[in-house]
Design an enzyme around this catalytic site. Sequence first.
Site, PDB file in Angstrom:
ATOM      1  N   LYS A 102       0.885  -1.172   0.000  1.00 44.31           N
ATOM      2  CA  LYS A 102       0.000   0.000   0.000  1.00 44.31           C
ATOM      3  C   LYS A 102       0.916   1.213   0.000  1.00 44.31           C
ATOM      4  CE  LYS A 102      -2.609   2.203   3.468  1.00 44.31           C
ATOM      5  NZ  LYS A 102      -3.374   3.402   3.376  1.00 44.31           N
ATOM      6  N   GLY A 163      -7.860   9.224   9.858  1.00 42.88           N
ATOM      7  CA  GLY A 163      -8.128   9.414  11.283  1.00 42.88           C
ATOM      8  C   GLY A 163      -9.220  10.418  11.596  1.00 42.88           C
ATOM      9  N   ALA A 189      -9.359   5.330   4.263  1.00 42.62           N
ATOM     10  CA  ALA A 189      -9.233   6.433   5.218  1.00 42.62           C
ATOM     11  C   ALA A 189     -10.491   7.279   5.368  1.00 42.62           C
ATOM     12  CB  ALA A 189      -8.067   7.362   4.867  1.00 42.62           C
ATOM     13  N   GLY A 190     -10.708   7.686   6.600  1.00 46.59           N
ATOM     14  CA  GLY A 190     -11.772   8.633   6.902  1.00 46.59           C
ATOM     15  C   GLY A 190     -13.074   8.019   7.379  1.00 46.59           C
ATOM     16  N   ASN A 211      -8.796   1.892   9.758  1.00 43.30           N
ATOM     17  CA  ASN A 211      -8.067   1.609  10.988  1.00 43.30           C
ATOM     18  C   ASN A 211      -8.702   2.314  12.188  1.00 43.30           C
ATOM     19  OD1 ASN A 211      -4.546   1.855  11.943  1.00 43.30           O
ATOM     20  ND2 ASN A 211      -6.267   1.106  13.044  1.00 43.30           N
ATOM     21  N   THR A 212      -8.692   3.645  12.140  1.00 41.33           N
ATOM     22  CA  THR A 212      -9.097   4.421  13.309  1.00 41.33           C
ATOM     23  C   THR A 212     -10.518   4.112  13.785  1.00 41.33           C
ATOM     24  OG1 THR A 212      -7.670   6.159  12.458  1.00 41.33           O
ATOM     25  CG2 THR A 212      -9.156   6.773  14.229  1.00 41.33           C
TER      26      THR A 212
HETATM   27  C1  LIG Z   1      -3.913   2.069   8.374  1.00 41.29           C
HETATM   28  C2  LIG Z   1      -3.670   2.920   7.236  1.00 41.29           C
HETATM   29  O1  LIG Z   1      -3.121   2.507   6.264  1.00 41.29           O
HETATM   30  C3  LIG Z   1      -4.133   4.318   7.294  1.00 41.29           C
HETATM   31  O2  LIG Z   1      -3.155   5.126   6.736  1.00 41.29           O
HETATM   32  C4  LIG Z   1      -5.392   4.362   6.516  1.00 41.29           C
HETATM   33  O3  LIG Z   1      -5.359   5.304   5.570  1.00 41.29           O
HETATM   34  C5  LIG Z   1      -6.593   4.305   7.354  1.00 41.29           C
HETATM   35  O4  LIG Z   1      -7.159   5.521   7.708  1.00 41.29           O
HETATM   36  P1  LIG Z   1      -8.222   5.608   8.899  1.00 41.29           P
HETATM   37  O5  LIG Z   1      -7.434   5.424  10.146  1.00 41.29           O
HETATM   38  O6  LIG Z   1      -8.869   6.951   8.766  1.00 41.29           O
HETATM   39  O7  LIG Z   1      -9.198   4.484   8.693  1.00 41.29           O
END
Ligand SMILES: CC(=O)[C@@H](O)[C@H](O)COP(=O)(O)O
EC number: 2.8.1.10
Length: 260
Positions: A102, A163, A189-190, A211-212
């Site tokens: 990635k 995040g 993300a987001g 992730n977040t």
């Molecule tokens: C885990 C990872 O690769 C992050 O850089 C990804 O972009 C996830 O973003 P969030 O934490 O907003 O879900």
Amino acid sequence: MPESNDKLVIAGREFDSRLMVGTGKYADFQQMVRAIEVSGAQIITVAVRRVNITDRTKESLLDHIDLKKYTLLPNTAGCYTAEDAIRTCRLAREAGLSDFVKLEVLGDEKTLYPNNEELLKAAKVLIAEGFTVLPYTSDDPIICKRLEDMGCAAVMPLGAPIGSGLGIRNPYNIQIILETVKVPVIVDAGVGTASDAAIAMELGCDGVLMNTAIAGAQDPVAMALAMNLAVRSGRLAYKAGRIPRKLYASASSPLAGLIS
Ligand SMILES: CC(=O)[C@@H](O)[C@H](O)COP(=O)(O)O
């Protein structure tokens, strides 16, 4: 079952789950392992910088991940130049992590938006070196098309800043990207909560990476299950085909045959 024949295919590799998860921000490794398991994800992304590549005698994140069960997707989080990202991917490959990467090249620390100029440079070099590149990019159809044309195996437009938990801020751009490229589109993300993931899937995205939203939830394991269900239900709804939106009512019970 409608789900059984619906695989996600990236560079010829098949996956049953369309949810990809990160490994950061958990309270401890036990919580991370449990959340990943419950999420049903098969692809797990790890920041190469967080893996102790040089001294394998020390505890590492990888000691807690069953590498026979999951596909590892090393990422270049924390890289701000093409050169740095390329070096990080080479390191990951040399350490035997994966050549399925990635690619993240960030623009600044405040927004963590991608630096697409550096991203394109890095993608070109890595593809020439035989890496399977999944680039984290902005929700820009032109950049996504360029990444596809140069040979990226998927495109990963952001839903909102990393995040932020703001969800899919520009569903119309995601829609245009979906119409523009043929490679899988993974929102990366987001995402903030389950409905954000469902919206991405209902739009027709091939997957969601997050992730977040899971690791930062009050109960990460419960949220991992919510995300598992949301991605699957969003996908099912997309495949089932939603009804068109109408401004005015149409009665749910047909009027034909009513006794007058
Ligand atoms: C885990 C990872 O690769 C992050 O850089 C990804 O972009 C996830 O973003 P969030 O934490 O907003 O879900």
